[in-house]
Design an enzyme around this catalytic site. Structure first.
Site, PDB file in Angstrom:
ATOM      1  CE1 TYR A   1      54.288  51.238  47.997  1.00 13.66           C
ATOM      2  CE2 TYR A   1      55.718  53.044  48.398  1.00 13.66           C
ATOM      3  CZ  TYR A   1      54.518  52.292  47.511  1.00 13.66           C
ATOM      4  OH  TYR A   1      54.030  53.087  46.605  1.00 13.66           O
TER       5      TYR A   1
ATOM      6  CG  HIS B   1      56.808  44.225  47.330  1.00 16.79           C
ATOM      7  ND1 HIS B   1      57.397  43.029  46.653  1.00 16.79           N
ATOM      8  CD2 HIS B   1      57.151  45.028  46.060  1.00 16.79           C
ATOM      9  CE1 HIS B   1      57.668  43.085  45.282  1.00 16.79           C
ATOM     10  NE2 HIS B   1      57.378  44.415  45.063  1.00 16.79           N
TER      11      HIS B   1
ATOM     12  CE1 TYR C   1      58.239  54.216  45.731  1.00 14.75           C
ATOM     13  CE2 TYR C   1      59.463  55.745  44.804  1.00 14.75           C
ATOM     14  CZ  TYR C   1      58.471  55.661  45.594  1.00 14.75           C
ATOM     15  OH  TYR C   1      58.155  56.699  46.214  1.00 14.75           O
TER      16      TYR C   1
ATOM     17  CG  ASN D   1      60.819  49.690  39.249  1.00 11.10           C
ATOM     18  OD1 ASN D   1      61.156  50.692  40.115  1.00 11.10           O
ATOM     19  ND2 ASN D   1      59.912  50.308  38.145  1.00 11.10           N
TER      20      ASN D   1
ATOM     21  CG  ASN E   1      59.123  43.927  38.427  1.00 13.03           C
ATOM     22  OD1 ASN E   1      59.203  43.400  37.507  1.00 13.03           O
ATOM     23  ND2 ASN E   1      57.783  44.729  38.732  1.00 13.03           N
TER      24      ASN E   1
END
Length: 194
Positions: A17, A22, A68, A70, A116
């Site tokens: 990631y 994000h 993560y 969320n 989220n």
């Protein structure tokens, strides 16, 4: 004027990631840590990477949740509750689909806008949404069905350069943000565009 005591950078953990859209918020906090010459270190108690520096005699904590996206609220609430940091003394940096790359905006309060990470932070802070946000524009893919792959993807070089420029603009107004002078910081930041 409430001074900022906690700056949170949202993102997802793991090398797959890194440098994704994000993780724009996490990148912002990494840049602050570098500028302040402090190291972000893993702290299981807060489910994240943390650091601390001093600004005008006040402690400012940095946090990148290693949950993560969320579950970001788990990390933010753990640190904020332990140090008794009120929502209005928190700045959350995050990627923003509704702004083009190269644009950064400050905002206080509001909903989660479908993000989220923000949704979980609001929930974990007891439905308090009065924290500040640094919205780092990443653009929108144009179709809601494409959003997940878009935010989890790496930006092309030209887009990444614009995102980096918007982070530079935000770092430029950070002293005003830390002092709680959001009106001044917003005037300056909102007039910038990469």
């Amino acid at each position: 004027m409430t001074a900022i005591q906690l700056i949170v950078g949202l993102g997802n953990p793991g090398p797959e990631y890194e440098q994704t859209r994000h993780n724009a918020g996490a990148l912002f906090v990494e840049r602050i840590a570098s500028a302040q010459r402090v190291s972000l270190t893993a702290d299981r108690k807060y489910f994240g990477l943390t650091a601390k520096f001093s600004h005008q005699g006040n402690d400012v904590r940095l946090l990148i949740p290693t949950t993560y996206m969320n579950r970001s609220g788990q990390s933010v609430a753990a640190l904020a509750n332990f140090f008794r940091i009120k929502p209005e003394a928190i700045l959350v940096a995050h990627d923003e689909l509704d702004l083009p790359p190269g644009v950064a905006k400050l905002k206080r309060g509001g909903g989660h806008g479908g993000h989220n990470g923000l949704r979980d932070i609001i929930a974990q802070l007891g439905n308090q949404n009065d924290f500040h946000r640094l919205r780092l524009g990443i653009g929108h893919p144009g179709d809601a069905k494409l959003v997940s792959n878009f935010v989890l993807g790496r930006a092309p070089r030209a887009e990444q350069e614009k995102l980096d420029a918007s982070i530079d603009f935000a770092l430029g107004v950070l002293p005003d943000v830390l002092a709680g002078d959001f009106a001044k910081a917003m005037r300056e930041l909102h007039s910038q565009k990469a």
